[in-house]
Design an enzyme around this catalytic site. Structure first.
Site, PDB file in Angstrom:
ATOM      1  N   ARG A 121      10.984 -11.281  -8.895  1.00 33.89           N
ATOM      2  CA  ARG A 121      11.406 -12.303  -9.847  1.00 33.89           C
ATOM      3  C   ARG A 121      10.405 -12.411 -10.998  1.00 33.89           C
ATOM      4  NH1 ARG A 121      15.635 -15.164  -7.829  1.00 33.89           N
ATOM      5  NH2 ARG A 121      15.953 -15.099  -5.561  1.00 33.89           N
ATOM      6  N   GLU A 164      -4.683   2.395  -4.398  1.00 32.55           N
ATOM      7  CA  GLU A 164      -3.222   2.520  -4.332  1.00 32.55           C
ATOM      8  C   GLU A 164      -2.579   1.256  -3.770  1.00 32.55           C
ATOM      9  OE1 GLU A 164      -4.753   4.463  -0.458  1.00 32.55           O
ATOM     10  OE2 GLU A 164      -5.443   4.111  -2.513  1.00 32.55           O
ATOM     11  N   ASN A 218      -2.346  12.646  -4.144  1.00 37.76           N
ATOM     12  CA  ASN A 218      -3.372  12.790  -5.172  1.00 37.76           C
ATOM     13  C   ASN A 218      -4.134  14.104  -5.004  1.00 37.76           C
ATOM     14  OD1 ASN A 218      -4.352  11.193  -7.442  1.00 37.76           O
ATOM     15  ND2 ASN A 218      -6.329  11.177  -6.385  1.00 37.76           N
ATOM     16  N   ARG A 233      13.313  -5.595   0.789  1.00 35.42           N
ATOM     17  CA  ARG A 233      14.102  -5.040  -0.313  1.00 35.42           C
ATOM     18  C   ARG A 233      13.248  -4.084  -1.146  1.00 35.42           C
ATOM     19  NH1 ARG A 233      15.647  -9.512  -2.206  1.00 35.42           N
ATOM     20  NH2 ARG A 233      14.091  -9.762  -3.853  1.00 35.42           N
ATOM     21  N   ASP A 274      -2.065   9.338 -11.007  1.00 34.90           N
ATOM     22  CA  ASP A 274      -2.020   8.175 -11.902  1.00 34.90           C
ATOM     23  C   ASP A 274      -0.589   7.866 -12.330  1.00 34.90           C
ATOM     24  OD1 ASP A 274      -4.741   7.949 -11.728  1.00 34.90           O
ATOM     25  OD2 ASP A 274      -5.172   8.788 -13.714  1.00 34.90           O
ATOM     26  N   ASP A 296       0.845  -1.195   0.000  1.00 36.32           N
ATOM     27  CA  ASP A 296       0.000   0.000   0.000  1.00 36.32           C
ATOM     28  C   ASP A 296       0.885   1.251   0.000  1.00 36.32           C
ATOM     29  OD1 ASP A 296      -3.032   0.849   0.586  1.00 36.32           O
ATOM     30  OD2 ASP A 296      -1.698   2.223   1.657  1.00 36.32           O
ATOM     31  N   ILE A 297       0.590   2.195  -0.912  1.00 32.71           N
ATOM     32  CA  ILE A 297       1.361   3.443  -0.965  1.00 32.71           C
ATOM     33  C   ILE A 297       0.925   4.331   0.207  1.00 32.71           C
ATOM     34  CG2 ILE A 297       1.944   5.485  -2.331  1.00 32.71           C
ATOM     35  CD1 ILE A 297       1.225   3.899  -4.833  1.00 32.71           C
TER      36      ILE A 297
END
Length: 341
Positions: free
Chosen positions: A243, A254, A219, A274, A228, A211-212
């Site tokens: 991978r 988001e 926004n 990571r 966007d 989740d951002i």
């Protein structure tokens, strides 16, 4: 003789109609081709027959009878002489004595074929398939056989076109239009398939929910068009840091989901950390103006099958609870699911 000819013509029309009715609701080319090939083999006496799909420089056998006894392969390049001729000229091959005319070059050396029919299956003025008939007998096929094969190729052309359109529609539905990630609809299908596969092979499967952080701030401050663009860039960063056989989905708003086949909790936690660190270090336009800490960051929840849950709904719920804990603990971090005691 006239009555026999009319009867034969009716039989051929019935064969076409019977095949059409059977493939009307089928979209898979292999199934469609098997149905048509059965009717073809019943109507035209031949030792080998096949329906071949042409895809750029590759040819793939969709259905066959006796074909592989001669040619030994189910997939090959389109530079096979007979196929190359049909693809380049868009013209059929029809011969009853292949060894005594230039068409001898169309078959492999030592091949026992004497009679050959190869008709193109055209889709949008392009050769997308070939119907192949062969026999070691001379003059095994007549003009009526050729006409029937050409008629069948036109019918198959319609089926091919519909199948291609169906595949394109499925591809569109499988992808999120904005980010290019797989869609939520595809996620719902894939997680069931992946859990089934993990059970069968006694493997583990991990899910990451990403989740951002403070996306609404970004926004609202910069406007939806830039929001966007941020979603697209975050998706690209995620895709570049997992991978190739792991799959990323636009899960909603988001939020992104990542399915990691054959990944235990340690593997998934390492990958999640990571990813979280990579996004924190990435430069995003406008982040300093809108974000509380001046950086675009993500929170990630991790859950693993079968240790955390064995059913789809429970596994997603476990990852969601882990994500909730990451956000409640201050965001910009990774949390694994912890079972209640």
């Amino acid at each position: 003789m006239a009555g026999k000819s009319v009867r034969r013509k009716i039989e051929r029309s019935v064969a076409i109609t019977r095949a059409y009715l059977r493939i009307e609701r089928i979209q898979k080319l292999e199934k469609i081709s098997r149905i048509y090939l059965r009717e073809l083999a019943d109507m035209v006496g031949c030792d080998g027959c096949a329906i071949i799909l042409i895809n750029t420089d590759k040819a793939k056998i969709l259905a066959e009878r006796g074909f592989t006894k001669t040619f030994k392969k189910l997939e090959f390049n389109t530079d096979v002489p007979a196929i190359e001729h049909v693809v380049n000229t868009k013209q059929a091959i029809f011969t009853g004595d292949i060894q005594s005319n230039p068409t001898a070059d169309y078959i492999p050396h030592g091949c026992p074929i004497n009679s050959l029919i190869c008709t193109p299956i055209m889709v949008n003025d392009e050769v997308r398939g070939i119907i192949h008939l062969d026999s070691p007998k001379k003059n095994a096929f007549n003009k009526k056989d050729m006409e029937f094969t050409e008629l069948l190729s036109k019918e198959i052309s319609t089926a091919f076109r519909q199948s291609f359109q169906y595949s394109q529609a499925r591809h569109v539905l499988a992808r999120d239009a904005l980010t290019g990630c797989f869609s939520r609809r595809q996620f719902d299908a894939d997680i069931v398939a992946d859990i089934t596969s993990a059970k069968k092979h006694k493997e583990q499967l991990s899910i990451l929910l990403v989740d951002i952080d403070w996306f609404k701030n970004y926004n609202d401050f910069h406007g939806q068009p830039k929001g966007d663009k941020l979603l697209k860039k975050v998706a690209d960063v995620i895709a570049s840091n997992i991978r190739a056989y792991h799959k990323i989905y636009r899960y909603g708003g988001e939020e992104f989901a990542i399915l990691m086949a054959d990944a235990n909790q340690d593997n998934a936690l390492c990958a999640a950390r990571r990813l979280q660190e990579t996004i924190e270090q990435e430069q995003f336009r406008g982040e300093k103006k809108s974000q509380p800490n001046g950086k675009i960051t993500v929170s990630i929840g991790v859950a693993t099958f079968p240790s955390d849950a064995v059913k789809k709904g429970k596994l997603i719920e476990a990852a969601d609870l882990a994500l909730y804990r990451a956000k409640e603990s201050g965001r910009n971090q990774v949390c694994v699911y912890i079972k209640k005691k």
